[in-house]
Scaffold this motif. Structure first.
Motif, PDB file in Angstrom:
ATOM      1  N   GLU A  17      46.664  55.160  42.944  1.00  0.00           N
ATOM      2  CA  GLU A  17      47.994  54.623  43.199  1.00  0.00           C
ATOM      3  C   GLU A  17      47.862  53.166  43.607  1.00  0.00           C
ATOM      4  O   GLU A  17      47.138  52.826  44.543  1.00  0.00           O
ATOM      5  N   VAL A  18      48.530  52.314  42.882  1.00  0.00           N
ATOM      6  CA  VAL A  18      48.527  50.886  43.186  1.00  0.00           C
ATOM      7  C   VAL A  18      49.820  50.598  43.931  1.00  0.00           C
ATOM      8  O   VAL A  18      50.885  50.477  43.336  1.00  0.00           O
ATOM      9  N   ASP A  19      49.702  50.494  45.247  1.00  0.00           N
ATOM     10  CA  ASP A  19      50.898  50.360  46.068  1.00  0.00           C
ATOM     11  C   ASP A  19      50.943  49.070  46.876  1.00  0.00           C
ATOM     12  O   ASP A  19      51.805  48.899  47.727  1.00  0.00           O
ATOM     13  N   THR A  20      49.995  48.164  46.596  1.00  0.00           N
ATOM     14  CA  THR A  20      50.031  46.865  47.263  1.00  0.00           C
ATOM     15  C   THR A  20      49.681  45.774  46.264  1.00  0.00           C
ATOM     16  O   THR A  20      49.045  46.029  45.232  1.00  0.00           O
ATOM     17  N   LEU A  21      50.081  44.571  46.575  1.00  0.00           N
ATOM     18  CA  LEU A  21      49.749  43.430  45.728  1.00  0.00           C
ATOM     19  C   LEU A  21      48.239  43.229  45.668  1.00  0.00           C
ATOM     20  O   LEU A  21      47.688  42.923  44.606  1.00  0.00           O
ATOM     21  N   GLN A  22      47.561  43.438  46.763  1.00  0.00           N
ATOM     22  CA  GLN A  22      46.101  43.273  46.810  1.00  0.00           C
ATOM     23  C   GLN A  22      45.417  44.237  45.834  1.00  0.00           C
ATOM     24  O   GLN A  22      44.510  43.849  45.112  1.00  0.00           O
ATOM     25  N   LYS A  23      45.849  45.489  45.799  1.00  0.00           N
ATOM     26  CA  LYS A  23      45.277  46.455  44.856  1.00  0.00           C
ATOM     27  C   LYS A  23      45.569  46.052  43.422  1.00  0.00           C
ATOM     28  O   LYS A  23      44.716  46.179  42.543  1.00  0.00           O
ATOM     29  N   ALA A  24      46.757  45.565  43.165  1.00  0.00           N
ATOM     30  CA  ALA A  24      47.123  45.139  41.810  1.00  0.00           C
ATOM     31  C   ALA A  24      46.254  43.973  41.354  1.00  0.00           C
ATOM     32  O   ALA A  24      45.810  43.931  40.206  1.00  0.00           O
ATOM     33  N   LYS A  25      45.981  43.039  42.246  1.00  0.00           N
ATOM     34  CA  LYS A  25      45.150  41.887  41.897  1.00  0.00           C
ATOM     35  C   LYS A  25      43.698  42.276  41.652  1.00  0.00           C
ATOM     36  O   LYS A  25      42.970  41.563  40.961  1.00  0.00           O
ATOM     37  N   ALA A  26      43.251  43.405  42.192  1.00  0.00           N
ATOM     38  CA  ALA A  26      41.860  43.840  42.035  1.00  0.00           C
ATOM     39  C   ALA A  26      41.637  44.667  40.766  1.00  0.00           C
ATOM     40  O   ALA A  26      40.503  45.018  40.465  1.00  0.00           O
ATOM     41  N   LEU A  27      42.691  44.960  40.035  1.00  0.00           N
ATOM     42  CA  LEU A  27      42.555  45.783  38.822  1.00  0.00           C
ATOM     43  C   LEU A  27      41.886  45.004  37.698  1.00  0.00           C
ATOM     44  O   LEU A  27      41.990  43.778  37.631  1.00  0.00           O
ATOM     45  N   PRO A  28      41.213  45.710  36.766  1.00  0.00           N
ATOM     46  CA  PRO A  28      40.515  45.036  35.664  1.00  0.00           C
ATOM     47  C   PRO A  28      41.439  44.687  34.495  1.00  0.00           C
ATOM     48  O   PRO A  28      40.966  44.404  33.402  1.00  0.00           O
ATOM     49  N   CYS A  29      42.751  44.720  34.697  1.00  0.00           N
ATOM     50  CA  CYS A  29      43.693  44.376  33.629  1.00  0.00           C
ATOM     51  C   CYS A  29      44.985  43.903  34.278  1.00  0.00           C
ATOM     52  O   CYS A  29      45.145  43.967  35.490  1.00  0.00           O
ATOM     53  N   VAL A  30      45.909  43.465  33.453  1.00  0.00           N
ATOM     54  CA  VAL A  30      47.223  43.095  33.963  1.00  0.00           C
ATOM     55  C   VAL A  30      47.888  44.357  34.483  1.00  0.00           C
ATOM     56  O   VAL A  30      47.866  45.398  33.835  1.00  0.00           O
ATOM     57  N   PHE A  31      48.474  44.276  35.666  1.00  0.00           N
ATOM     58  CA  PHE A  31      49.094  45.459  36.246  1.00  0.00           C
ATOM     59  C   PHE A  31      50.394  45.781  35.541  1.00  0.00           C
ATOM     60  O   PHE A  31      51.216  44.921  35.284  1.00  0.00           O
ATOM     61  N   ASN A  32      50.556  47.027  35.230  1.00  0.00           N
ATOM     62  CA  ASN A  32      51.791  47.578  34.707  1.00  0.00           C
ATOM     63  C   ASN A  32      52.103  48.779  35.596  1.00  0.00           C
ATOM     64  O   ASN A  32      51.379  49.063  36.536  1.00  0.00           O
ATOM     65  N   ASN A  33      53.113  49.514  35.294  1.00  0.00           N
ATOM     66  CA  ASN A  33      53.411  50.697  36.087  1.00  0.00           C
ATOM     67  C   ASN A  33      52.403  51.810  35.855  1.00  0.00           C
ATOM     68  O   ASN A  33      52.257  52.705  36.664  1.00  0.00           O
ATOM     69  N   TRP A  34      51.720  51.764  34.734  1.00  0.00           N
ATOM     70  CA  TRP A  34      50.823  52.843  34.350  1.00  0.00           C
ATOM     71  C   TRP A  34      49.759  52.272  33.424  1.00  0.00           C
ATOM     72  O   TRP A  34      50.070  51.501  32.526  1.00  0.00           O
ATOM     73  N   ALA A  35      48.508  52.645  33.598  1.00  0.00           N
ATOM     74  CA  ALA A  35      47.441  52.213  32.693  1.00  0.00           C
ATOM     75  C   ALA A  35      46.426  53.347  32.568  1.00  0.00           C
ATOM     76  O   ALA A  35      46.154  54.052  33.535  1.00  0.00           O
ATOM     77  N   VAL A  36      45.880  53.504  31.378  1.00  0.00           N
ATOM     78  CA  VAL A  36      44.892  54.546  31.121  1.00  0.00           C
ATOM     79  C   VAL A  36      43.605  53.884  30.645  1.00  0.00           C
ATOM     80  O   VAL A  36      43.610  53.099  29.694  1.00  0.00           O
ATOM     81  N   PHE A  37      42.501  54.231  31.321  1.00  0.00           N
ATOM     82  CA  PHE A  37      41.170  53.785  30.919  1.00  0.00           C
ATOM     83  C   PHE A  37      40.363  55.017  30.566  1.00  0.00           C
ATOM     84  O   PHE A  37      40.476  56.051  31.229  1.00  0.00           O
ATOM     85  N   TYR A  38      39.539  54.905  29.531  1.00  0.00           N
ATOM     86  CA  TYR A  38      38.664  56.011  29.140  1.00  0.00           C
ATOM     87  C   TYR A  38      37.345  55.421  28.690  1.00  0.00           C
ATOM     88  O   TYR A  38      37.324  54.465  27.914  1.00  0.00           O
ATOM     89  N   ASP A  39      36.252  55.972  29.182  1.00  0.00           N
ATOM     90  CA  ASP A  39      34.914  55.437  28.902  1.00  0.00           C
ATOM     91  C   ASP A  39      34.809  53.965  29.287  1.00  0.00           C
ATOM     92  O   ASP A  39      34.171  53.175  28.602  1.00  0.00           O
TER      93      ASP A  39
END
Length: 59
Positions: A17-39
């Motif tokens: 759950e990305v519930d803060t700006l800090q968590k969103a900035k630490a993601l490996p992609c542009v933040f959206n409401n939902w993202a799926v990574f596989y492998d």
């Protein structure tokens, strides 16, 4: 529904759950409401259903 499917079928999955700006900035992609990574690769920003998840796991 996806979390339950993964638990039932022993599919390793993390739901973060990305519930803060800090968590969103630490993601490996542009933040959206939902993202799926596989492998380790970005797959989609669309919400998953079980049928799509099964297709993705077969590849």
């Amino acid at each position: 529904m996806i979390k339950q499917y993964c638990e039932t079928n022993d599919v390793p999955a993390d739901f973060i759950e990305v519930d803060t700006l800090q968590k969103a900035k630490a993601l490996p992609c542009v933040f959206n409401n939902w993202a799926v990574f596989y492998d380790g690769r970005f797959r989609t920003v669309n919400l998953l259903d079980v049928a799509y998840l099964k297709r993705m796991l077969k590849k």
